[in-house]
Scaffold this motif. Structure first.
Motif, PDB file in Angstrom:
ATOM      1  N   UNK A 342       0.842  -1.190   0.000  1.00 59.68           N
ATOM      2  CA  UNK A 342       0.000   0.000   0.000  1.00 59.68           C
ATOM      3  C   UNK A 342       0.880   1.244   0.000  1.00 59.68           C
ATOM      4  N   UNK A 343       0.289   2.366  -0.409  1.00 61.71           N
ATOM      5  CA  UNK A 343       1.075   3.563  -0.692  1.00 61.71           C
ATOM      6  C   UNK A 343       0.601   4.746   0.145  1.00 61.71           C
ATOM      7  N   UNK A 357       1.815  -8.232   5.427  1.00 63.46           N
ATOM      8  CA  UNK A 357       1.525  -9.642   5.237  1.00 63.46           C
ATOM      9  C   UNK A 357       0.509 -10.075   6.282  1.00 63.46           C
ATOM     10  N   UNK A 358      -0.508 -10.791   5.837  1.00 64.57           N
ATOM     11  CA  UNK A 358      -1.551 -11.262   6.751  1.00 64.57           C
ATOM     12  C   UNK A 358      -1.783 -12.746   6.529  1.00 64.57           C
ATOM     13  N   UNK A 359      -2.192 -13.418   7.604  1.00 66.88           N
ATOM     14  CA  UNK A 359      -2.552 -14.823   7.458  1.00 66.88           C
ATOM     15  C   UNK A 359      -4.038 -14.936   7.124  1.00 66.88           C
ATOM     16  N   UNK A 388      -9.040  -6.614   2.743  1.00 69.03           N
ATOM     17  CA  UNK A 388      -9.590  -5.750   3.777  1.00 69.03           C
ATOM     18  C   UNK A 388      -8.731  -5.820   5.035  1.00 69.03           C
ATOM     19  N   UNK A 389      -8.386  -7.017   5.441  1.00 66.41           N
ATOM     20  CA  UNK A 389      -7.577  -7.207   6.647  1.00 66.41           C
ATOM     21  C   UNK A 389      -6.200  -6.576   6.478  1.00 66.41           C
ATOM     22  N   UNK A 390      -5.584  -6.753   5.302  1.00 63.39           N
ATOM     23  CA  UNK A 390      -4.249  -6.198   5.059  1.00 63.39           C
ATOM     24  C   UNK A 390      -4.270  -4.677   5.091  1.00 63.39           C
ATOM     25  N   UNK A 395      -2.967   0.495   7.749  1.00 64.12           N
ATOM     26  CA  UNK A 395      -3.305   1.866   8.155  1.00 64.12           C
ATOM     27  C   UNK A 395      -3.258   2.042   9.674  1.00 64.12           C
ATOM     28  N   UNK A 396      -3.429   0.946  10.435  1.00 60.67           N
ATOM     29  CA  UNK A 396      -3.350   1.038  11.895  1.00 60.67           C
ATOM     30  C   UNK A 396      -1.957   0.718  12.414  1.00 60.67           C
ATOM     31  N   UNK A 397      -1.056   0.359  11.492  1.00 58.75           N
ATOM     32  CA  UNK A 397       0.321   0.007  11.850  1.00 58.75           C
ATOM     33  C   UNK A 397       0.365  -1.146  12.857  1.00 58.75           C
ATOM     34  N   UNK A 398      -0.554  -2.070  12.695  1.00 56.01           N
ATOM     35  CA  UNK A 398      -0.617  -3.221  13.593  1.00 56.01           C
ATOM     36  C   UNK A 398       0.527  -4.184  13.294  1.00 56.01           C
ATOM     37  N   UNK A 399       1.059  -4.787  14.334  1.00 54.48           N
ATOM     38  CA  UNK A 399       2.125  -5.772  14.166  1.00 54.48           C
ATOM     39  C   UNK A 399       1.582  -7.190  14.109  1.00 54.48           C
ATOM     40  N   UNK A 400       0.283  -7.324  14.372  1.00 57.49           N
ATOM     41  CA  UNK A 400      -0.329  -8.653  14.436  1.00 57.49           C
ATOM     42  C   UNK A 400      -0.678  -9.121  13.023  1.00 57.49           C
ATOM     43  N   UNK A 401      -0.155 -10.252  12.621  1.00 60.62           N
ATOM     44  CA  UNK A 401      -0.468 -10.813  11.314  1.00 60.62           C
ATOM     45  C   UNK A 401      -1.799 -11.559  11.338  1.00 60.62           C
TER      46      UNK A 401
END
Length: 553
Positions: A342-343, A357-359, A388-390, A395-401
């Motif tokens: 994303x940009x 990266x998301x699972x 959607x999840x990615x 955008x929330x800068x979450x570290x949880x994959x």
């Protein structure tokens, strides 16, 4: 010299003929039925050119874009997905009775659900700026969580006279708004506004269930993992392909599979599956701005969307698997993930340019076995939910994959979101600053064969009398798919798609300037779509409904 019907040779002697079917499938990511013969010839698609008396830009020029807005709070909850998540039953989206179910569960008359001026729960967390006909964001302190006692209504069985209404708490009866008055068989039937007798859910007042499903406010809860009510975090591949043995997914289609209550052979399943669509559809959330943007990019250039997975090697950390089962891979330590880039485009709902990266773990309703949030229109593809999840993780800068709080994508800007996905620049065109000819000219300049090749989206005004019975929703984002003309310059339509993936049944909606069923005979690109939620808006009606249209190019 190459003659018609001969095979030309490249300089190195290799045949230069291209398989048009294979090229189409590579560009769109969809299988095509090679036995299909178009019912229209190319000559039938020629349009009648208009005269020079119009207000379009000069030939070859696009209208100049407007200054980007500072804050955009577009988003309306998908009522079908929300009610399904609340009651644990699937709805027949083509049935007239479904409207009654939605109205009862959401405690709002159906015709008042789709306009922010009625304080509908579909706009929970937003309020109306009447002067600008725009939505504004509410703070957490503005949201009240309703309890059961708040929803209890008084006993009306002993009301015999108008004066009795005063006794049970309906003060100032003479000043109460009359919603409907009708004479029938000598009896006057009135429908009065009785909200002072009992609260209902709305944009300010929600139940705990709706708050956890829709709003980004946890009301002081710290730590732990967010999970919607009556749901479990489960692997999408296990949920979607439950009927398919995992081994056979690598081989194609199993010899036999259980589907829709019957047994389908390999041939029948292949025949059925190749005609399905993976159009992204909004779930029980208010992120129409994001789902519309994802679909617009996908529609304009499917190759821009990463719909593949790659396997991550390494031991499965069963202790940190949030208490859920693994994906039943028989001890295999490889698990699928999706990587998306994303940009950075500035403002809210944004982050630095990065690849996330998301699972495959998403919230799934425990009763219906359906993803609660984004899904594909046919229910057989994983990538819409993972995109959607990615995006929310980015955008929330979450570290949880794994577990990402999807309610954080509560409201936003669909035009900027398209640019955040494809890396281009967002351009905005506010409808009150451009003529109808300019708007349809903009769509045409971004289209080839009446289909957009640059992603486009639009959003509606937050309120307006035209939203009652029109199949359009206030403060809602739509994908713009292209244009069509009936051969007369004044009868031009802009083709749009509701990310809810729903076209309301006939009998509920009727409004001039809208064609609610777009078939390939009317607009040939419709053959590529799951056509639920797709309809055409005459350009002057488009100016009336929509506040802004934009493109990322």
């Amino acid at each position: 010299m190459v003659t018609s019907g001969s095979s030309s040779e490249s300089p190195r002697g290799a045949p230069s003929n291209i398989d048009a079917y294979a090229l189409f499938e590579a560009l769109t990511g969809h299988k095509i039925d090679r036995r299909y013969i178009p019912s229209r010839t190319m000559s039938e698609d020629y349009e009648v050119l208009g005269d020079d008396r119009d207000d379009r830009p000069l030939l070859g020029q696009e209208p100049s874009p407007d200054e980007p807005p500072k804050d955009v709070f577009i988003g309306a909850v998908n009522p079908y997905a929300l009610v399904e998540a609340m009651i644990g039953h699937r709805l027949d989206r083509r049935s007239l009775s479904t409207a009654r179910i939605i109205a009862d569960v959401l405690q709002t008359d159906y015709e008042e659900l789709f306009d922010l001026k009625h304080n509908s729960v579909l706009f929970a967390g937003l309020k109306l700026n009447e002067e600008n006909r725009e939505a504004e964001e509410l703070n957490e302190k503005d949201i009240q969580i309703l309890e059961e006692r708040d929803l209890v209504t008084p006993d009306l069985s002993r009301v015999k006279k108008i004066d009795d209404l005063e006794k049970i708490g309906l003060k100032g009866v003479g000043d109460i708004r009359v919603k409907m008055a009708r004479m029938q068989n000598g009896k006057l039937r009135l429908v009065l506004d009785g909200k002072s007798l009992g609260k209902t859910v709305g944009n300010h007042d929600v139940t705990q269930t709706i708050n956890e499903l829709v709003l980004p406010f946890r009301h002081g809860e710290e730590g732990g993992h967010w999970s919607p009510p009556n749901s479990s975090w489960r692997d999408m591949s296990e949920v979607i392909f439950r009927a398919f043995p995992r081994r056979s997914l690598m081989d194609g289609v199993p010899p036999f599979a259980v589907h829709g209550g019957g047994i389908l052979s390999r041939h029948q399943l292949c025949e059925q599956y190749q005609h399905r669509f993976d159009d992204p559809t909004q779930g029980a959330s208010s992120d129409s701005w994001l789902i519309a943007a994802i679909f617009s990019v996908f529609w304009a250039n499917p190759a821009m969307i990463n719909r593949s997975t790659r396997m991550i090697s390494g031991p499965m950390d069963r202790g940190n698997n949030n208490g859920d089962d693994d994906d039943n891979n028989g001890g295999n330590d490889r698990r699928p993930t999706l990587s998306v880039r994303f940009h950075d485009k500035g403002g809210r709902n944004n982050a630095d340019t990065d690849t996330v990266e998301v699972d495959y773990q998403v919230p799934v309703n425990n009763t219906t076995d359906m993803p609660i949030y984004a899904r594909s229109s046919d229910g057989y593809e994983t990538w819409p939910a993972l995109y959607e999840k990615a995006f929310v993780k980015w955008m929330t800068r979450s570290e949880d994959k794994g577990r990402v709080d999807l309610t954080q994508a509560h409201s936003g800007d669909p035009i900027k979101a398209m640019a955040q996905i494809n890396g281009r620049e967002p351009r905005y065109y506010f409808t009150d600053r451009h003529s109808g000819a300019e708007l349809v000219g903009l769509v045409r300049s971004c289209s080839v064969n009446k289909r957009t090749i640059s992603p486009m989206a639009a959003w509606t005004h937050a309120t307006g009398d035209m939203f009652r019975g029109s199949n359009l929703v206030a403060n809602h984002a739509y994908s713009v798919l292209g244009w069509v003309s009936e051969g007369q310059e004044e009868n031009q339509y802009i083709i749009i798609r509701n990310p809810w993936g729903v076209t309301e049944p006939r009998g509920l909606t009727s409004y001039p300037g809208l064609l609610d069923r777009v078939e390939p005979e009317f607009w040939p690109p419709a053959a590529l779509l799951d056509r639920d939620g797709v309809f055409s808006v005459e350009v002057q009606a488009f100016k009336k409904y929509f506040a802004c249209i934009g493109v990322a190019k």
